[in-house]
Write an enzyme that holds these catalytic residues in place. Structure first.
Site, short mmCIF file in Angstrom:
data_model
loop_
_atom_site.label_atom_id
_atom_site.label_comp_id
_atom_site.label_asym_id
_atom_site.label_seq_id
_atom_site.Cartn_x
_atom_site.Cartn_y
_atom_site.Cartn_z
N LYS A 173 -29.50 73.31 -84.80
CA LYS A 173 -28.19 72.86 -84.35
C LYS A 173 -28.25 71.38 -84.01
O LYS A 173 -28.81 70.98 -83.01
CB LYS A 173 -27.71 73.63 -83.11
CG LYS A 173 -26.21 73.41 -82.90
CD LYS A 173 -25.75 73.58 -81.47
CE LYS A 173 -25.98 72.42 -80.60
NZ LYS A 173 -25.27 71.17 -80.97
N GLU A 248 -38.27 68.65 -74.79
CA GLU A 248 -38.55 67.21 -74.78
C GLU A 248 -37.32 66.57 -74.16
O GLU A 248 -36.27 66.52 -74.77
CB GLU A 248 -38.78 66.75 -76.23
CG GLU A 248 -39.63 65.52 -76.32
CD GLU A 248 -38.78 64.27 -76.34
OE1 GLU A 248 -38.49 63.76 -75.23
OE2 GLU A 248 -38.41 63.81 -77.43
N CYS A 282 -35.52 58.28 -75.56
CA CYS A 282 -36.02 59.02 -74.39
C CYS A 282 -37.19 58.30 -73.73
O CYS A 282 -37.37 58.35 -72.53
CB CYS A 282 -36.37 60.45 -74.77
SG CYS A 282 -37.34 60.58 -76.25
N GLU A 380 -31.90 58.24 -65.48
CA GLU A 380 -31.93 57.84 -66.88
C GLU A 380 -30.54 57.35 -67.30
O GLU A 380 -29.57 58.09 -67.18
CB GLU A 380 -32.35 59.02 -67.76
CG GLU A 380 -32.49 58.63 -69.22
CD GLU A 380 -32.94 59.79 -70.11
OE1 GLU A 380 -32.39 60.88 -69.98
OE2 GLU A 380 -33.86 59.56 -70.91
P1 NAD Z 1 -27.41 66.93 -74.19
O1 NAD Z 1 -28.67 67.36 -73.58
O2 NAD Z 1 -26.12 67.42 -73.60
O3 NAD Z 1 -27.35 67.37 -75.74
C1 NAD Z 1 -28.50 67.53 -76.57
C2 NAD Z 1 -28.29 68.70 -77.51
O4 NAD Z 1 -28.13 69.90 -76.76
C3 NAD Z 1 -27.03 68.61 -78.37
O5 NAD Z 1 -27.28 69.19 -79.62
C4 NAD Z 1 -26.03 69.43 -77.59
O6 NAD Z 1 -24.99 69.93 -78.38
C5 NAD Z 1 -26.91 70.55 -77.07
N1 NAD Z 1 -26.44 71.20 -75.86
C6 NAD Z 1 -25.64 70.68 -74.88
N2 NAD Z 1 -25.44 71.59 -73.91
C7 NAD Z 1 -26.11 72.70 -74.28
C8 NAD Z 1 -26.31 73.98 -73.67
N3 NAD Z 1 -25.77 74.28 -72.50
N4 NAD Z 1 -27.08 74.88 -74.30
C9 NAD Z 1 -27.66 74.59 -75.48
N5 NAD Z 1 -27.51 73.39 -76.11
C10 NAD Z 1 -26.75 72.47 -75.51
O7 NAD Z 1 -27.39 65.38 -74.26
P2 NAD Z 1 -26.08 64.45 -74.44
O8 NAD Z 1 -24.88 64.94 -73.74
O9 NAD Z 1 -25.94 64.26 -75.87
O10 NAD Z 1 -26.57 63.18 -73.64
C11 NAD Z 1 -26.52 63.18 -72.22
C12 NAD Z 1 -27.75 62.53 -71.67
O11 NAD Z 1 -28.92 63.25 -72.11
C13 NAD Z 1 -28.02 61.13 -72.13
O12 NAD Z 1 -27.29 60.19 -71.47
C14 NAD Z 1 -29.50 61.01 -71.88
O13 NAD Z 1 -29.75 60.71 -70.55
C15 NAD Z 1 -30.01 62.38 -72.21
N6 NAD Z 1 -30.57 62.46 -73.58
C16 NAD Z 1 -31.91 62.50 -73.72
C17 NAD Z 1 -32.45 62.57 -74.99
C18 NAD Z 1 -33.92 62.61 -75.24
O14 NAD Z 1 -34.35 62.32 -76.35
N7 NAD Z 1 -34.73 62.96 -74.29
C19 NAD Z 1 -31.62 62.58 -76.11
C20 NAD Z 1 -30.24 62.57 -75.93
C21 NAD Z 1 -29.75 62.52 -74.65
#
Ligand code: NAD
Length: 477
Positions: A173, A248, A282, A380
């Site tokens: 996904k 991660e 990240c 972050e």
């Molecule tokens: P997120 O964690 O919400 O999303 C990452 C993935 O998880 C996406 O595919 C999203 O659709 C999915 N997801 C979201 N909620 C979910 C749930 N409840 N159950 C299962 N899957 C779910 O990240 P975001 O909203 O895109 O970004 C928010 C913050 O997350 C950023 O500002 C940053 O701080 C952090 N982030 C970290 C990384 C990393 O590489 N560590 C990457 C993206 C974002």
């Protein structure tokens, strides 16, 4: 450009009736309207992966053939590198040269794990009874891979490649903001010879498709990259079905410059550490720790560099700072800048900008006089915002570096070899870069300590997350 779900090697409309609008964050134009998976679509994708995994045909497919197919997928992607890099830049907003690096790394990752597929063996175990005991490494089963928007295709390959190499089947996904290149991966995996169900790709929202995938009883393991917040929710949901989980997550990585460092290289490293990928990385070196005696000169040089990094059109070859991925993320980063202005000293950037009146751009931003306890230091931000913290000696540097709930990565800049070893050992982080930053290779494991997650991606270690050890006793008495 594909806009349908990829299930069982077929392009299908979502039964949910929902769609996702994919936007170019540099121009605010809608690039595509994509089918968005709902619960029933997730179920169909999981069942397809399940049926494939449980099939005799998959069990009989030799690991060497799977490896060859993965390698072939790498070759096929390499042939389309330019086109796919363009798509990545269109949906993510990062400069085209960065997307080209991402795609090259994805090619390497597919090929690297192609090489591993037929090298996963077990051991013969000497036991007291005299029976013949051996271990085997068997695939963990159906993997749900959930990836974010910052390195959309590359991070997908960090999960899909080792999972397929280990003999798992996968439901991927991608993030709602950036599903387009994952759909290209689906096409390539099919072309490389993988049978229906080996890889399914279902764009969708986290709160619907993501949650449904995590809760689905047909999934054996969730491999997730994203925020620590969602990582926690995933652990909770996964507990009910005892799924294996690797996470991660976020970071607030310290990049530590000692006075004896090659300061020119260190400042370049500090710049690259936070502004590469717009800081949406990240492992971004978002806390810059600088020894007090060189603090002023480092900040002066860094500010001069930051001011030259004018956000621009991601397709302009001179652009080194692209567009923030979405309006939402842009607002989030700007809210941290507002908080930072009341906590620390703004010495570079700090403004939202646009290109031709459009797009979600933010200047390369540097805060000086930062301290632990401030929001911009502890949380972050995931944007081009750096906090500079001065320190007096090695012990204080280590203390501040470890003063974080995160432990993903760290940088150290020094010419003193003993200091480098000591500090590298003392910092609690999954990756430590010495006199370099932001280096990755498919062979080098990557992952977090503390609330940056657990399990490792890349390297041989990643395969541990996609296999179970089976112990077989052959009674000889
Ligand atoms: P997120 O964690 O919400 O999303 C990452 C993935 O998880 C996406 O595919 C999203 O659709 C999915 N997801 C979201 N909620 C979910 C749930 N409840 N159950 C299962 N899957 C779910 O990240 P975001 O909203 O895109 O970004 C928010 C913050 O997350 C950023 O500002 C940053 O701080 C952090 N982030 C970290 C990384 C990393 O590489 N560590 C990457 C993206 C974002």
């Amino acid at each position: 450009m594909h806009t349908d779900l990829f299930i069982a090697n077929e392009w299908r409309k979502a039964t949910s009736g929902q769609t996702l609008e994919v936007m170019n964050p540099a121009t605010e134009e809608i690039l595509a309207s994509i089918e968005a998976a709902g619960e029933a679509d997730v179920d169909a994708a999981v069942m397809s992966a399940r049926d494939r995994f449980d099939s005799d045909e998959w069990r009989r497919l030799s690991a060497r053939k799977r490896g060859a197919m993965l390698y072939r997928a790498g070759e096929l992607l390499a042939q389309r590198a330019k086109e796919v890099a363009k798509l990545e830049t269109l949906q993510n907003g990062k400069p085209f040269f960065e997307s080209s690096i991402d795609i090259a790394m994805t090619v390497e990752t597919l090929k690297y794990y192609g090489g591993w597929a037929d090298k996963l063996g077990g051991n013969v175990v000497p036991v007291a009874s005299g029976d013949f005991v051996y271990t085997d490494r068997v695939p963990v089963g159906v993997v749900g891979a959930i990836v974010p928007w910052n390195f959309p295709l590359n991070l997908a390959s960090w999960k899909v490649a080792p999972a397929l190499a280990a003999g798992c089947t996968v439901v991927l996904k991608p993030a709602a903001e950036t599903p387009l290149t994952a759909l290209v991966l689906a096409e390539i995996i099919q072309q490389a010879g993988f049978p229906p169900g080996a890889l399914n790709v279902i764009p969708g929202r986290g709160t619907t498709a993501g949650v449904a995938l995590v809760k689905h009883p047909g999934v054996d393991k969730i491999a997730f990259t994203g925020s620590t917040e969602v990582g926690r929710q995933i652990m909770r949901h996964a507990a009910d079905t005892m799924k294996r989980v690797t996470l991660e997550l976020g970071g607030k990585s310290p990049n530590v410059i000692f006075a004896d460092a090659d300061l020119k290289a260190a400042v370049r490293g500090a710049q690259n550490g936070i502004f590469y990928g717009k800081g949406e990385v990240c492992a971004a070196g978002s806390r810059l720790l600088v020894e007090r005696s060189v603090h002023d000169v480092v900040v002066e040089q860094l500010v001069a560099r930051a001011k030259k990094l004018v956000p621009g059109d991601p397709f302009d070859e001179n652009t080194r700072l692209g567009a923030i991925v979405s309006r939402r993320q842009h607002e989030r980063v700007m809210s941290y800048i507002v908080a930072g202005k009341s906590e620390a000293s703004l010495v570079a950037g700090g403004n939202a900008t646009s290109v031709n009146g459009k797009g979600f751009f933010i200047e390369a931003t540097v805060f000086d006089d930062a301290k632990p306890g401030m929001r911009i230091v502890d949380e972050e931000i995931f944007g081009p915002v750096l906090s500079v913290i001065a320190f007096d000696d090695q012990d204080e540097a280590i203390h501040i570096a470890n003063q974080s709930m995160y432990g993903l990565a760290a940088g150290i800049w020094t010419k003193d070899i003993q200091k480098a070893f000591r500090v590298a050992r003392a910092i609690r982080a999954g990756t430590v870069w010495v006199n370099t930053y932001n280096m990755y290779d498919p062979a080098a494991p990557f992952g977090g300590f503390k609330q940056s997650g657990y399990g490792r991606e890349l390297g041989r270690e990643a395969l541990d997350g996609y296999t179970e050890t089976k112990t077989v006793w052959m009674g000889l008495r």
